[in-house]
Each structure stands twice: as structure tokens, then as C-alpha cells.
Design a protein around this motif. Sequence first.
Motif, short mmCIF file in Angstrom:
data_model
loop_
_atom_site.label_atom_id
_atom_site.label_comp_id
_atom_site.label_asym_id
_atom_site.label_seq_id
_atom_site.Cartn_x
_atom_site.Cartn_y
_atom_site.Cartn_z
N THR A 279 2.58 -38.12 -46.09
CA THR A 279 3.86 -38.12 -45.39
C THR A 279 4.15 -36.75 -44.78
O THR A 279 4.57 -36.65 -43.62
CB THR A 279 5.00 -38.50 -46.35
OG1 THR A 279 4.81 -39.84 -46.81
CG2 THR A 279 6.36 -38.40 -45.66
N GLU A 280 3.91 -35.69 -45.52
CA GLU A 280 4.15 -34.35 -45.00
C GLU A 280 3.22 -34.04 -43.82
O GLU A 280 3.66 -33.48 -42.80
CB GLU A 280 3.96 -33.30 -46.09
CG GLU A 280 4.17 -31.89 -45.59
CD GLU A 280 4.42 -30.90 -46.72
OE1 GLU A 280 3.65 -29.95 -46.83
OE2 GLU A 280 5.39 -31.10 -47.47
N PHE A 281 1.97 -34.42 -43.93
CA PHE A 281 1.04 -34.17 -42.83
C PHE A 281 1.43 -34.97 -41.59
O PHE A 281 1.26 -34.51 -40.46
CB PHE A 281 -0.39 -34.51 -43.25
CG PHE A 281 -0.89 -33.73 -44.44
CD1 PHE A 281 -0.26 -32.55 -44.83
CD2 PHE A 281 -1.97 -34.18 -45.18
CE1 PHE A 281 -0.72 -31.83 -45.93
CE2 PHE A 281 -2.43 -33.46 -46.28
CZ PHE A 281 -1.80 -32.29 -46.66
N THR A 282 1.95 -36.19 -41.80
CA THR A 282 2.40 -37.01 -40.68
C THR A 282 3.59 -36.37 -39.97
O THR A 282 3.67 -36.37 -38.74
CB THR A 282 2.77 -38.42 -41.16
OG1 THR A 282 1.65 -39.01 -41.85
CG2 THR A 282 3.17 -39.32 -40.00
N LEU A 283 4.51 -35.81 -40.74
CA LEU A 283 5.65 -35.11 -40.15
C LEU A 283 5.20 -33.92 -39.31
O LEU A 283 5.72 -33.68 -38.22
CB LEU A 283 6.61 -34.64 -41.25
CG LEU A 283 7.45 -35.72 -41.94
CD1 LEU A 283 8.26 -35.08 -43.07
CD2 LEU A 283 8.38 -36.41 -40.96
#
Length: 432
Positions: A279-283
Motif C-alpha cells: 500500500t505504501e509503495f502504491t501511494l
Amino acid sequence: MGHPGAVLKSCADLLALCDCNNFFVSCERLFRPDLEGRPVVVLSSNDGVVISRSNEVKALGVKMGEPYFRVRSFLERHGAAVFSSNFRLYEEVSARVMACLRRFVPSMEVYSVDEAFLEVPPEGKKKPEEWARDIRAVVLTETGIPVSVGAAPTKTAAKLAAERAKKRPETGGGFALLPGEPWDDLLREVPVEDVWGIGRRWSDFLRRRGISTALRLRDAPDDRLEKHLGIRGLRTAWELRGIRCFPIEEQEKPQKSIQSSRSFAVPVRDRESLAEAVTEFTLTAGRRLRSQNSLAGSLSVSISTSRFRGSFFGARAEVALENPTDSDITLIRAAAGALSSIYREGHDYEKAEVCLGSLSSAGTVQLSLFGKREDRGAALSRAADRLNGEAGRRLLLPAALLGEKEWHPRKDRHSGMGLEDLETLPVISGEK
């Protein structure tokens, strides 16, 4: 400075490359002037390898990309200061440097976070080295960042001139390779792998064929270069002859794909922690996507274990998005689905990556017959970008990412500084 194989005319005009010296180290020294003259290094994500070195560290023989664990004791013995990377600070300082440069040139191309190609203005063409040193003085005064400026008719030659300006103190930080003047002495000293665009990709091939320096590359036959290196390699040689092949590009080209990946501080075994990281990498990828005004048509997720501990496991899943999007909500949902399809229990995962592909311009999106772009999700994502940017930190983010995470990359030596902290620095008065 003619060449028998050249059918194009040498360029009589000048451009320049401005290169920030030891940029990440210079940024850290803004807040630590006591480190001037002392060995300083900046480490990569997870404090893995050396990615920026002060001149003092270079003199000690520490190489770029050296694993930190191998040189840690050596650096400690020499009293070196070591910093974890602080990319938010480096981007802020870079923006200030580029804004300063724009005031003095008709056009410029931001080539990287610490480099920019400049169109030399008419007044600078009369005495280019003096102009280069003046630019250096202004940037140093206004931003605190030392730079080197090299002027030449072509980008490839300007890179070599800037490198000469950086390595030779007698140049005062400015050096020029002028049209019509012989460059042979300088080109003879430059290893072919140090020529812009050559590097390791072609240098081994060229050296095996007796082309070991920039001078020999310049003088190689055109047909031979085109056959083995293609048109890009041929144009590089032409640029060493003073023939401009790569113009200044003011408009930044959008990336064809956007990746965000990290190695974890500790291995991740459970699905929930892995989902948090994805999720953090997607953001992060979504923010970069919107910054270049693009939409993603596909998304892929990759996860892997260590190749050096036990049996290796790696997997990748790609999903085609129903409509091109820059909405974090849609991207996170797609990433979660991709992760679920490849996650396997019982593995210690050490790295994950999110990649956005099939990019298109947000201004020319082609809607499907029945689909509708998720404007609300995209608008919310852009609003979060704006608020987080104004605050200088992440005010808005998914609840799943709140708090400290064990998998976050190590930043044991992070300075924690940002440009907003300049206001808190003590002021030294000259008054008694």
C-alpha cells in the motif's frame, strides 16, 4: 576540430551543465557546517550502501556503492559522519537550486535531482568560464550548495567540461570547451566508460576493440560505430566532435513506467504487514504518476525472499485496470488483489515492488463506451498531494499506515531535517 567522417557542421553555440558537487552530502552539511572538511557519507535506503561521498571520503578510497557494513569500521576510524538518506530534503534543496538557475538562462533542462543543462545567454558566450564561475558563486550564496559548471557546444562535451571543473581546483568551478579549439588533450585523459551515454553498457565492448578513451571514440569510423553501437553511439561520437545531436529539452519527458520498491528492514512473513508495505509503495508510485500528469492502465506487484538465505521464492502479478486512472483508491485496490494472488504463507519476504504501466497523458484519456473515470478518487488523491506537500509531511494517509512499522527501511542515522527547519537554526550576530 574537423573530422573526415563528419557530414554535419560543428556547432558554434554554447550550452552548459551545472552539476551539484556531492549533492546529498552538501545538503546534509547545510545544517552541519561543522562537518566542512570532515569525511561525510550518505547511505542508500535501509542504510545499505554508500551513495554520496564528500571529497575527503573519496580521498580515503571509499567507492560509490560500497556496502556500508564493509567500510563501517574504516569510516569510524577516520572520524567520518554517516547519514541515512533524506530524500525529501534533497528534493527541496534541488528545487531551490533549479529556481536559482532559471533566473540566469533563456532555457534549461532539469536532467536529474542534481544536474541541469543550461542555454548559455549572449552575455555568457563572450567569456564562458567567467560566466560559469559567476553562476557558481550565485548558487553557492543563495542555496549553500557548491556546484561545477562546464560549457561546451554539446551536452556530451559539457558533461566532460563540468567534470574537469569539479576535479581541478584551479578552474574555480568553471571550465569551457570552446568551438574550434582542440580538445584532444582532455579527451585523451577521459576513459571511454566516463563518456556520457557509454558507461559499462558499451565500454567493455569498445575496449576490446582498442577504443579506450574519449579521443579514440571521437575518431572511430562512423560506419563502425553505427553498426555496433547504433545511432545513439554514433551521435555520442559526433558530440565529441562538437556536432550537437542532443538539444536542450525544456519539457520533461514523462516516464514510460513508474516503480516503487524497497527492501525491508526485517523479513516480513504475515500477509497484513506485506499488504501495508505494498500500500505504501502504491501511494508513492501514485504520487509520481500525478506529478507528471499521467494515468496508469496497468499495475503489477512483485514480492521476493532473499536469494542468499534458504530457498528463493519470488512471484509477480499484473492486472489491467478497467480505465486509466491516477486514483490512489483504485490503485490500492488493484495492488491488494494482485498481492493476494501471489502471496504464499511460510516465506520470509525481503522485498516488494509496485509498478505502474501502460501510462497515458491525463489530458488525452480515452474513455471506454460504458466505463466512467473515477473523478472523486482522483480529486481526493490530488488534494492529499497538495496538503501533504504544503505541510512537508504526510498528513493524509490510509489508517493502515499509521504508526511505526517494523518493515520500514532502517534510517538509524537520519538527520530528520527539512528546509522548514532553517528557521530554527541559531543566528550568529557580528555585533558585540
